[in-house]
Design a protein around this motif. Sequence first.
Motif, PDB file in Angstrom:
ATOM      1  N   LYS A 468       0.899  -1.192  -0.047  1.00 19.50           N
ATOM      2  CA  LYS A 468      -0.074  -0.085  -0.060  1.00 19.50           C
ATOM      3  C   LYS A 468       0.981   1.165   0.241  1.00 19.50           C
ATOM      4  CE  LYS A 468      -3.719  -2.271   2.413  1.00 19.50           C
ATOM      5  NZ  LYS A 468      -4.413  -2.396   3.896  1.00 19.50           N
ATOM      6  N   LEU A 469       0.286   2.315  -0.638  1.00 17.56           N
ATOM      7  CA  LEU A 469       1.114   3.660  -0.801  1.00 17.56           C
ATOM      8  C   LEU A 469       1.141   4.336   0.677  1.00 17.56           C
ATOM      9  CD1 LEU A 469       2.730   5.052  -3.079  1.00 17.56           C
ATOM     10  CD2 LEU A 469       0.838   6.623  -3.238  1.00 17.56           C
ATOM     11  N   ASP A 470       2.208   4.594   1.163  1.00 11.23           N
ATOM     12  CA  ASP A 470       2.482   5.621   2.259  1.00 11.23           C
ATOM     13  C   ASP A 470       3.107   7.032   1.792  1.00 11.23           C
ATOM     14  OD1 ASP A 470       1.839   2.820   3.691  1.00 11.23           O
ATOM     15  OD2 ASP A 470       4.191   2.747   3.284  1.00 11.23           O
ATOM     16  N   PHE A 471       3.155   8.042   2.878  1.00  9.53           N
ATOM     17  CA  PHE A 471       3.671   9.098   2.391  1.00  9.53           C
ATOM     18  C   PHE A 471       4.344   9.525   3.514  1.00  9.53           C
ATOM     19  CE2 PHE A 471      -0.731  10.415   4.152  1.00  9.53           C
ATOM     20  CZ  PHE A 471      -0.202  11.485   5.034  1.00  9.53           C
ATOM     21  N   TYR A 472       5.443  10.500   3.288  1.00  3.92           N
ATOM     22  CA  TYR A 472       6.389  11.090   4.293  1.00  3.92           C
ATOM     23  C   TYR A 472       6.369  12.566   3.842  1.00  3.92           C
ATOM     24  CZ  TYR A 472      11.088  11.823   6.339  1.00  3.92           C
ATOM     25  OH  TYR A 472      12.275  12.443   6.872  1.00  3.92           O
ATOM     26  N   MET A 510       5.998  10.428   8.858  1.00  4.86           N
ATOM     27  CA  MET A 510       5.716   9.251   8.002  1.00  4.86           C
ATOM     28  C   MET A 510       4.531   8.661   8.282  1.00  4.86           C
ATOM     29  SD  MET A 510       8.019   5.954   7.189  1.00  4.86           S
ATOM     30  CE  MET A 510       9.301   6.872   6.241  1.00  4.86           C
ATOM     31  N   PHE A 511       3.359   8.309   7.417  1.00  7.60           N
ATOM     32  CA  PHE A 511       2.448   7.979   7.507  1.00  7.60           C
ATOM     33  C   PHE A 511       2.163   6.456   6.830  1.00  7.60           C
ATOM     34  CE2 PHE A 511       1.611  12.296   8.846  1.00  7.60           C
ATOM     35  CZ  PHE A 511       1.103  11.891   9.999  1.00  7.60           C
ATOM     36  N   LEU A 512       1.891   5.501   7.267  1.00 10.12           N
ATOM     37  CA  LEU A 512       1.491   4.296   6.812  1.00 10.12           C
ATOM     38  C   LEU A 512       0.020   3.901   6.693  1.00 10.12           C
ATOM     39  CD1 LEU A 512       4.053   2.106   9.046  1.00 10.12           C
ATOM     40  CD2 LEU A 512       4.451   3.493   6.829  1.00 10.12           C
ATOM     41  N   ARG A 513      -0.141   3.560   5.453  1.00 11.83           N
ATOM     42  CA  ARG A 513      -1.677   3.048   4.920  1.00 11.83           C
ATOM     43  C   ARG A 513      -2.086   2.051   6.049  1.00 11.83           C
ATOM     44  NH1 ARG A 513      -6.319   5.489   3.338  1.00 11.83           N
ATOM     45  NH2 ARG A 513      -7.574   3.666   2.472  1.00 11.83           N
TER      46      ARG A 513
END
Length: 774
Positions: A468-472, A510-513
């Motif tokens: 899954k796509l995460d974002f930083y 940093m956020f993880l789906r």
Amino acid sequence: MNKIHTFAATLGLLTIFACGYTPSHAQVPAPSDEEILANKNRAISLVETRRKLDKLVWGPEELAQEYEQRIVKLWDDLLKAEHKFEVLKAFPFGSLQLAKHKESEPLELQIAKYTFEGEGETWSNTKFQNFITEMVAADYVLEQTEWHHAKFTPPSKGEGAISEVSFALHVARANPAHRLVFKGLLEIDWMVAAASGVSLQADKLKLLDLTILEREQPAPFQEVFTVTGTKEQPLVHPILVYDLDKDGNSDIVVGGQNLLLRNKGGGELVTEQLFDKFRNLYDGAVLADFNNDGNVDFVGVDERGYPMMYVGSAEGRFSGSAIKISEHHLGLPKTFTAGDIDGDGDLDIHIANYKYAYRQGQMPNPYFDANDGYPAVMLRNDGDGKFSDITEQSGLAAKRYRRSYSSSFVDLDDDQDMDLIVVSDYAGFDVYTNDGKGKFTDITDQFGLDRHFFGMGHTFDDFNGDGKLDFYVIGMSSTTARRLENMGLGREDFKQHTDMRMAMGYGNRMFLRDGDGFRKAPNNDQVARTGWSWGTSTFDFDNDGDKDIFVANGHYSGESTQDYCTTFWRHDIYEGGQEDVARDMLFQAESTDLREAKISWNGYEHKVLYLKHGDDFINIGYLMGVAFEYDARAVVTEDIDSDGRVDLLVVEHIADSLSPARYRLHVYRNGLQQAGNWIGVALHDTPAMSTIGATVRIEAEGGSQMTRVVTGDSFSAQHSAKLHFGLGKSDKVSKMSVTWSDGSQVVLDNPKSGVYHRLSPGKDAGSAAQTTSN
């Protein structure tokens, strides 16, 4: 230090008054004598208020600044010295207690990690000096250092003050190659001052913790190309990477210089003129196929403030005049992102603005959630080079006045439409989900306090390998904010400002789906504090199958490392409001040393390369040769020479006292010999569809990987649709799939590794499986 600074600031303000105040912007009509006098008196009152607050509220921080001068002097002397070890050797102290060895751990790439905690052996000053002498005799050189005053305890009766200082030492030996990083936390017990005015001196030093990284190899990244802005044309931003002529080689657009670095293959870059009919542009733009002819176009904003489009040709050239695509005027456009938000088959554009603080006496208000800049715009593509402003009906009007630095259309919830993330200074980030028809819903509150920070840039990838796509998101982490918090200092009349200080000064997130939402990464502390950070990019530089992260940082490096940051946190954040002549006088006076480059603001910060090691991120930037000491802005990672090792592009910010800043693009080739196997895909637009929004997945022996094509990430930059995956020791890939933005898919079974597979939408796998490799 702060008494001196206070006197200098007040004297500077009085000098401005004596010489006649010249405002930092044109005023029409000219103010009357009565107005000028009233503003001068009010400015003096503002200065006096600050000095009273320094005594009544910020006294311990004022004292901390006096002690910090000893640390500043050490860092300054180290920066200026040719033989830095000699400066470190001469630093006076009574004793040094080392930390006790706790663990040794081998990492990838022949890197060893050693950690130390607890009380260990105690060295005398003489033994420390002997250690330095031995290092020099063994041909080791101290190349870089960094020192930050993290914590301060004022002196008490019969007890000296105590400081905690975080530090980093970068040490190298050329032959045989050996590079070392010493990073830790040092406690300084200061001697009790016998009388006021006596020079402060360290008594006992104690290593609270220490990490040593070492690698007995030369640095693999080497500079191969530069472009430097001129006095007349200082910008190089935006840096946009794209295979303009579809020959399999990624070209580099240096927008601020009207240059195209045409990639001839093998990393050979040839300079060409970008536009035949060039207009000065702001330092943001986007490359995409906006007219559905299969060729990439360029959208930016010219000096008049209107969005313009240069139509591209099949040869990847922009030979015609720019077309004005909207009547919406933009104040300071920084963020450009493109995507088909309504599913009608063409690309729409979101453009947001920055607004500089301090200028004309205005400051973001409030400093933790400012929405007082220039209005962003959501432009719907109507075809034929026409775009309509649909900001209101799309649901993006409420926060359109953010001071934004980056933004991206991206499918965050895997429902096959383009959501939106906007990263802003003095606010943090905002996230909007799309209903598939171009109507956005603000879900930012789901992130709580973590959405607040000084936002600059961002990057996407699958950081925990769950598909899954995460974002930083990155911005400013502040040692000063933590020091003030530890001392319990803050203004009672601005309680919310104090309550938000730790969130705002924390740094990156940093956020993880996770299910239907996102959660903050459990190891977020490891990637939070990279200084004053701007651009960032995710790439597997060592081809081991894990995603590594590069962060560019450093705001403003002056003659001294003395930091303006304490003035910002003690005073500037409380000055929120619109343009104000008296406040403008105040800012000019208080920032004189900074504007003249006598001091710094988050200066001399070394760039960060986080190696993904299991669940941990470890900064190995210096070992790899990318811990540059210059202030940096944009970052792009791209395999320029198509050798399967991803290279690095970084923009340097060059400050020269009161002269306008200039910029320099550096291109660094990745020559890592220990890199693993790899596979890649080079996606190309067709009239049927853009590559933007495409999702690529691979299934290999080492596990599955995914990534997604986006625009607007990093900072004043754009990555290409040439995507790369490290494979580690294996060279077997069972499947590669590309899911286009409309949900259609191309699947390659058992694709060959070590090459880039060239794929375009609207083609089946058999006709699309061309490969390129240099």
